[in-house]
Design a protein around this motif. Structure first.
Motif, PDB file in Angstrom:
ATOM      1  N   ASN A  96      -4.348   3.520  -3.741  1.00 57.20           N
ATOM      2  CA  ASN A  96      -2.954   3.069  -3.805  1.00 57.20           C
ATOM      3  C   ASN A  96      -2.877   1.584  -4.127  1.00 57.20           C
ATOM      4  O   ASN A  96      -1.994   1.150  -4.876  1.00 57.20           O
ATOM      5  CB  ASN A  96      -2.225   3.378  -2.503  1.00 57.20           C
ATOM      6  CG  ASN A  96      -1.955   4.859  -2.329  1.00 57.20           C
ATOM      7  OD1 ASN A  96      -1.872   5.609  -3.301  1.00 57.20           O
ATOM      8  ND2 ASN A  96      -1.837   5.298  -1.097  1.00 57.20           N
ATOM      9  N   LYS A  97      -3.793   0.791  -3.582  1.00 56.22           N
ATOM     10  CA  LYS A  97      -3.807  -0.651  -3.877  1.00 56.22           C
ATOM     11  C   LYS A  97      -4.099  -0.889  -5.361  1.00 56.22           C
ATOM     12  O   LYS A  97      -3.479  -1.744  -5.994  1.00 56.22           O
ATOM     13  CB  LYS A  97      -4.840  -1.367  -3.009  1.00 56.22           C
ATOM     14  CG  LYS A  97      -4.422  -1.496  -1.566  1.00 56.22           C
ATOM     15  CD  LYS A  97      -5.453  -2.239  -0.752  1.00 56.22           C
ATOM     16  CE  LYS A  97      -5.020  -2.333   0.699  1.00 56.22           C
ATOM     17  NZ  LYS A  97      -5.990  -3.069   1.530  1.00 56.22           N
ATOM     18  N   GLU A 100      -1.018  -0.123  -7.320  1.00 57.86           N
ATOM     19  CA  GLU A 100      -0.046  -1.212  -7.222  1.00 57.86           C
ATOM     20  C   GLU A 100      -0.408  -2.347  -8.179  1.00 57.86           C
ATOM     21  O   GLU A 100       0.465  -2.926  -8.837  1.00 57.86           O
ATOM     22  CB  GLU A 100       0.015  -1.745  -5.787  1.00 57.86           C
ATOM     23  CG  GLU A 100       0.698  -0.818  -4.811  1.00 57.86           C
ATOM     24  CD  GLU A 100       0.629  -1.335  -3.379  1.00 57.86           C
ATOM     25  OE1 GLU A 100       0.303  -2.527  -3.167  1.00 57.86           O
ATOM     26  OE2 GLU A 100       0.893  -0.544  -2.463  1.00 57.86           O
ATOM     27  N   ASP A 103       0.496  -1.275 -11.633  1.00 58.36           N
ATOM     28  CA  ASP A 103       1.949  -1.301 -11.817  1.00 58.36           C
ATOM     29  C   ASP A 103       2.454  -2.723 -12.013  1.00 58.36           C
ATOM     30  O   ASP A 103       3.358  -2.964 -12.813  1.00 58.36           O
ATOM     31  CB  ASP A 103       2.658  -0.634 -10.637  1.00 58.36           C
ATOM     32  CG  ASP A 103       2.426   0.870 -10.582  1.00 58.36           C
ATOM     33  OD1 ASP A 103       1.962   1.438 -11.599  1.00 58.36           O
ATOM     34  OD2 ASP A 103       2.697   1.470  -9.519  1.00 58.36           O
ATOM     35  N   LYS A 104       1.870  -3.670 -11.292  1.00 60.78           N
ATOM     36  CA  LYS A 104       2.274  -5.065 -11.465  1.00 60.78           C
ATOM     37  C   LYS A 104       1.928  -5.569 -12.858  1.00 60.78           C
ATOM     38  O   LYS A 104       2.672  -6.342 -13.449  1.00 60.78           O
ATOM     39  CB  LYS A 104       1.608  -5.948 -10.406  1.00 60.78           C
ATOM     40  CG  LYS A 104       2.236  -5.824  -9.038  1.00 60.78           C
ATOM     41  CD  LYS A 104       1.572  -6.748  -8.046  1.00 60.78           C
ATOM     42  CE  LYS A 104       2.157  -6.561  -6.666  1.00 60.78           C
ATOM     43  NZ  LYS A 104       1.483  -7.403  -5.663  1.00 60.78           N
TER      44      LYS A 104
END
Length: 144
Positions: A96-97, A100, A103-104
C-alpha cells in the motif's frame, strides 16, 4: 479402468473441477517461477528502477508467503493462527505504501504560473479608456 477412474475414487466427484483448476494454476505458477529463475536476480534488478525493484521484492515475498499459507492449509494447520498471517499483513502494508508513492508520482502537479494567469484573465476588467462611450455615433441601419 483407466488411471483417471482410479483417481476419481480417491476424492468426491463434486470437487473434481476445483482440483483440475487448481492443478492448472500450479502448472502456471511453476512456469512463471521457471521464467523468473532463468534470469539472474542481479540482471533483473539492474534493468528496473528502485520503485519497480521494491514492487518485485514485495510481490515475490507475498507470493512465497501465500504459497506457505496454502501448504499449511494442506497440512491441516490453521494458517490464520500462524505467524504467516502477520507477515502477509506486513507485506500488504508495504504494498500500500508503494502504491501511495506511485499515485503521488502520477498526480498532476500545479503550475502556479498558469493558475495565476487563468485567475487574472478570468477576473479581467476592461480599462475605462478602451470602453466604447455613448458619444460614439451608432451606425444607422439601412432600410430597404
Amino acid at each position: 479402468m483407466s488411471e483417471d477412474d482410479n483417481n476419481m475414487e480417491d476424492y468426491p466427484t463434486e470437487i473434481h473441477d476445483y482440483l483440475t483448476a487448481f492443478e492448472k494454476s500450479l502448472v502456471s505458477v511453476d512456469e512463471m517461477l521457471q521464467t523468473m529463475m532463468s534470469v539472474s536476480r542481479i540482471e533483473l534488478l539492474r534493468k528496473l528502477e528502485p520503485l519497480e525493484q521494491a514492487k518485485l521484492d514485495l510481490v515475490s515475498a507475498y507470493a512465497l508467503n501465500s504459497m506457505f499459507w496454502m501448504y499449511l492449509a494442506t497440512q491441516g494447520i490453521n494458517p490464520k493462527e500462524h505467524p504467516v498471517k502477520q507477515e502477509l499483513e506486513r507485506i500488504r502494508t508495504y504494498m500500500n505504501k508503494v502504491k501511495e508513492i506511485e499515485d503521488k508520482k502520477k498526480a498532476s502537479k500545479l503550475d502556479k504560473g498558469a493558475a495565476s494567469r487563468f485567475v487574472r484573465n478570468a477576473l479581467w476588467e476592461p480599462n475605462p479608456e478602451n470602453e466604447p462611450t455613448s458619444k460614439t455615433p451608432a451606425k444607422a441601419k439601412k432600410r430597404k
